[in-house]
Design an enzyme around this catalytic site. Structure first.
Site, PDB file in Angstrom:
ATOM      1  N   HIS A 110      10.303   1.506 -19.456  1.00  0.00           N
ATOM      2  CA  HIS A 110       9.789   1.800 -18.127  1.00  0.00           C
ATOM      3  C   HIS A 110      10.766   2.699 -17.372  1.00  0.00           C
ATOM      4  CE1 HIS A 110       7.075  -1.628 -18.899  1.00  0.00           C
ATOM      5  NE2 HIS A 110       6.297  -1.048 -18.003  1.00  0.00           N
ATOM      6  N   HIS A 111      10.311   3.181 -16.236  1.00  0.00           N
ATOM      7  CA  HIS A 111      11.099   4.069 -15.385  1.00  0.00           C
ATOM      8  C   HIS A 111      12.322   3.352 -14.814  1.00  0.00           C
ATOM      9  CE1 HIS A 111       9.326   1.942 -11.927  1.00  0.00           C
ATOM     10  NE2 HIS A 111       8.208   1.959 -12.643  1.00  0.00           N
TER      11      HIS A 111
ATOM     12  N   CYS B  37      -1.315  -8.341  -9.033  1.00  0.00           N
ATOM     13  CA  CYS B  37      -0.899  -7.389 -10.065  1.00  0.00           C
ATOM     14  C   CYS B  37       0.621  -7.251 -10.109  1.00  0.00           C
ATOM     15  CB  CYS B  37      -1.526  -6.023  -9.796  1.00  0.00           C
ATOM     16  SG  CYS B  37      -3.318  -6.054  -9.675  1.00  0.00           S
TER      17      CYS B  37
ATOM     18  N   THR C 131       4.472  -7.387 -18.947  1.00  0.00           N
ATOM     19  CA  THR C 131       3.598  -7.139 -20.093  1.00  0.00           C
ATOM     20  C   THR C 131       4.268  -7.551 -21.391  1.00  0.00           C
ATOM     21  OG1 THR C 131       2.538  -5.308 -18.939  1.00  0.00           O
ATOM     22  CG2 THR C 131       2.293  -5.376 -21.334  1.00  0.00           C
TER      23      THR C 131
ATOM     24  N   CYS D 172       0.796  -1.232   0.000  1.00  0.00           N
ATOM     25  CA  CYS D 172       0.000   0.000   0.000  1.00  0.00           C
ATOM     26  C   CYS D 172       0.825   1.277   0.000  1.00  0.00           C
ATOM     27  CB  CYS D 172      -0.957   0.001   1.187  1.00  0.00           C
ATOM     28  SG  CYS D 172      -0.130  -0.076   2.800  1.00  0.00           S
ATOM     29  N   SER D 173       2.083   1.221   0.449  1.00  0.00           N
ATOM     30  CA  SER D 173       2.891   2.438   0.547  1.00  0.00           C
ATOM     31  C   SER D 173       3.736   2.708  -0.697  1.00  0.00           C
ATOM     32  CB  SER D 173       3.812   2.362   1.776  1.00  0.00           C
ATOM     33  OG  SER D 173       3.059   2.279   2.959  1.00  0.00           O
TER      34      SER D 173
ATOM     35  N   LYS E  45      12.141   0.344 -11.995  1.00  0.00           N
ATOM     36  CA  LYS E  45      11.518  -0.962 -12.225  1.00  0.00           C
ATOM     37  C   LYS E  45      12.572  -2.048 -12.094  1.00  0.00           C
ATOM     38  CE  LYS E  45       8.508  -3.493 -15.432  1.00  0.00           C
ATOM     39  NZ  LYS E  45       7.572  -3.883 -14.358  1.00  0.00           N
TER      40      LYS E  45
END
Length: 252
Positions: free
Chosen positions: A141-142, A84, A152, A9-10, A145
């Site tokens: 991507h950034h 996810c 994907t 969550c953070s 990552k």
């Protein structure tokens, strides 16, 4: 009201999911799990086993090493799990498949509706184009990552490979001296800056090129997809579900 536990969550995606969840009238995040205790509207636990709230669905945006705790918790509580996270090993994917015989699990390498529409298109055109076109995938991507290539990119590559009856092989980047083989499906990863996510599939033929590209402009698209998956999974029976199931049977 669907009560969600958000693992991770953070993190960047966790905070985005929390913000976007306020737009969902029938869903609420009631607890989170993260080793970093940021200020959110719900209690945060360091370990999922410490959670005392009643939970309907567990949503995971974290790291692959959280998998065992998530599977065991959801098995014990008999509740759905929405995964996810990307970067799972072959053994972990096998474990996900095994646990789906016991509990309902939603697993997708990308929660964007657009990416999954692209994936659906690739199922229809890859075999048709393969004979006369070389196929390459480029993902960006950034710089934070951790897994490469992206989940994907692997999803799209596997879709292409499974659609073609001839034997093909993945080639991750290129170096050295040697011509490209037609059976190659090239996969290339770029990391830099704050790129949210870009995936491009190139079909390069003689005298013509077909490019299919998806660009995520904000992490919000992934958050919306993940929360819709939580709605979709609420009350589901055991089994392994993905974005195709959600797209074909959207929650009204």
């Amino acid at each position: 009201m669907i009560k969600v536990l958000l693992n991770g969550c953070s993190g960047k995606m966790g905070t985005m999911v929390t913000a976007v969840s306020k737009n969902f009238s029938n869903l609420k995040i009631v607890a989170g799990v993260d080793k970093f205790k940021t200020k959110l509207d719900y209690p945060i636990y360091e370990n999922i086993s410490e959670c005392s709230e009643n939970i309907d669905v567990v949503l995971d945006f974290s790291r692959p090493d959280s998998l065992d705790n998530l599977l065991n918790y959801c098995k014990e509580k008999n509740i759905p799990l929405v995964l996810c996270t990307t970067g799972f090993t072959a053994e972990q994917l096998q474990k996900i498949d095994e646990y789906s015989n016991i509990i309902p699990i939603f697993h997708s390498a990308n929660m964007s509706l657009g990416v999954n529409v692209v994936n659906s298109i690739l199922k229809k055109i890859s075999a048709l184009l393969y004979t006369n076109f070389d196929i390459e995938i480029i993902e960006k991507h950034h710089n934070q990552k951790v897994d490469s290539p992206s989940g994907t990119a692997i999803l799209l590559a596997n879709t292409i490979k499974d659609s073609i009856s001839d034997k093909t092989q993945f080639v991750y980047g290129r170096e050295g001296i040697g011509k490209r083989e037609h059976k190659d499906i090239g996969i290339h990863a770029v990391r830099g800056g704050s790129i949210v996510g870009e995936h491009e599939v190139i079909f390069a033929g003689q005298g013509e090129i077909i490019e299919i590209k998806h660009t995520a402009l904000s992490r919000e698209v992934f958050a919306v997809g993940a929360l819709k998956a939580c709605e979709f999974m609420h009350g589901k029976n055991n089994g392994l579900y993905n974005m195709d199931d959600l797209i074909e049977n959207p929650v009204s």
